[in-house]
Design a protein around this motif. Sequence first.
Motif, PDB file in Angstrom:
ATOM      1  N   LEU A 183      -4.665  -3.946  -4.484  1.00 11.59           N
ATOM      2  CA  LEU A 183      -5.769  -4.811  -4.914  1.00 11.59           C
ATOM      3  C   LEU A 183      -5.382  -5.631  -6.141  1.00 11.59           C
ATOM      4  O   LEU A 183      -5.746  -6.807  -6.262  1.00 11.59           O
TER       5      LEU A 183
ATOM      6  N   LEU B 195      -3.664   1.782  -3.042  1.00 16.66           N
ATOM      7  CA  LEU B 195      -4.721   0.796  -2.910  1.00 16.66           C
ATOM      8  C   LEU B 195      -4.960   0.041  -4.216  1.00 16.66           C
ATOM      9  O   LEU B 195      -5.128  -1.180  -4.216  1.00 16.66           O
TER      10      LEU B 195
ATOM     11  N   LEU C 132       0.829  -1.204   0.000  1.00 17.64           N
ATOM     12  CA  LEU C 132       0.000   0.000   0.000  1.00 17.64           C
ATOM     13  C   LEU C 132       0.865   1.256   0.000  1.00 17.64           C
ATOM     14  O   LEU C 132       0.506   2.258  -0.614  1.00 17.64           O
TER      15      LEU C 132
ATOM     16  N   TYR D  37      -8.606  -2.653   1.720  1.00 15.18           N
ATOM     17  CA  TYR D  37      -7.696  -3.736   1.336  1.00 15.18           C
ATOM     18  C   TYR D  37      -8.012  -5.014   2.124  1.00 15.18           C
ATOM     19  O   TYR D  37      -8.108  -6.112   1.561  1.00 15.18           O
TER      20      TYR D  37
ATOM     21  N   GLU E 136      -7.646   3.093   3.194  1.00 14.50           N
ATOM     22  CA  GLU E 136      -7.021   2.128   2.284  1.00 14.50           C
ATOM     23  C   GLU E 136      -6.826   0.768   2.954  1.00 14.50           C
ATOM     24  O   GLU E 136      -7.100  -0.280   2.350  1.00 14.50           O
TER      25      GLU E 136
END
Length: 421
Positions: free
Chosen positions: A287, A283, A278, A317, A313
């Motif tokens: 992902l 983000l 991150l 996540y 975030e």
Amino acid sequence: MTAPDSAVPAGATPPGMRGLIDPDREVALLLDIIQLTATGPEVEPLAAAVARIITEATATDVCFVHVLDDSERALTLAGATPPFDEQVGQVHLPLGLGVSGWVASHRQAVVITERKEADPRYLPIPALRGAEFTSMASIPMEIRPGGLVGVLNVHTVERREFTARDVELLRVIGRLVAGALNQARLHRRLAARERAHERFVEQVIANQEGERRRMAGDIHDGISQRLISLSYHLDAASSAVRDDPGAAAGQLVQARELLGLALDEARAAIGGLRPPILDDLGLAGGLASLARSTPQLELTVDLADHRLTEHVEIALYRIAQECLQNIVKHARADVATLRFGVFDGVARLEVADNGTGFDTAAVAPGHRVGPGGSGGSDGGYGLRSMQERAELVGGRLRIRSRPGAGTTVTVTVPLRGPDMR
């Protein structure tokens, strides 16, 4: 079977038709209802008292008060006259299904004088023994402007003609009760959220302590031991460097291997606290990495490169991570989608699969359920964790699913200026 709005002119009672209540009793009934709505913030006691007062005042045989549940997709029986009060909380009716579901969906009253089973909207509910009653009136309970709270039903064993005046009286009662019931629903939702937050905080603290103990054990048993061994090898290499350069080189090779293992374990420990990806990729990158690390699924991704504040975030996540893990473990799915974007100041995460699905009304919040829907308890907080992660950042989690039709989990988080970066 009639739609009341076209049956009889308002206020008129044709010859031979008996109304629900004598006009002189209407004012007393409405006063009773008004007084009742100020008695307290509990949904079920209020609904039960309303049902009792209506049946007593109108000489009907039974009254059911169905209230819109928190999902806003189904009605739940919240109050009934005996002996049906035993079914409170047990009868659930999706919007659009049955007479009550139709009334809730269309916001129109329905009157059935006889032969309910001939009405295509009628759905027998064995627990409510509808076959024992001949006539019924079903009225939407609304708060203005147009907010549905529930449906009010009255039934009679003997054939009863419900006049336009009767229907209007029930509409007035429904509007009076709707405001109090809505306040009671909001109070219950707030209380439940506060209890859930308290439980979550307790669980977080307990898990923080457990995580600290686990990390202490990992550091002691893994990283610390490897560093101690590394120190021994470096000491041996230092002693042998003059007398036996070959042995010194061997010790250094082993020391390098131990250093690599120690670094891998340190990275794993750090990743358990906050995913480093991150910080590196944001983000959307995190992902995408999650999707690549799930080879069991044919995953379609649609990820916007919006940066949010750190806590938002991490929450999104972890929710996505939990969803994908549940798809793999429980859903028996082979195709899934992962989407993230920001629209009109709202961050939106969606994870969907083509798995087995489940009945959302039958799953308690404490169960471990994500896409795929099968219950389980193999670690994590499951559905409650995802819900509370969303709520802790001011968001909302919704689950749409049904058996055999897959599952979609959607998280929306309204963003303020500081939440974007």
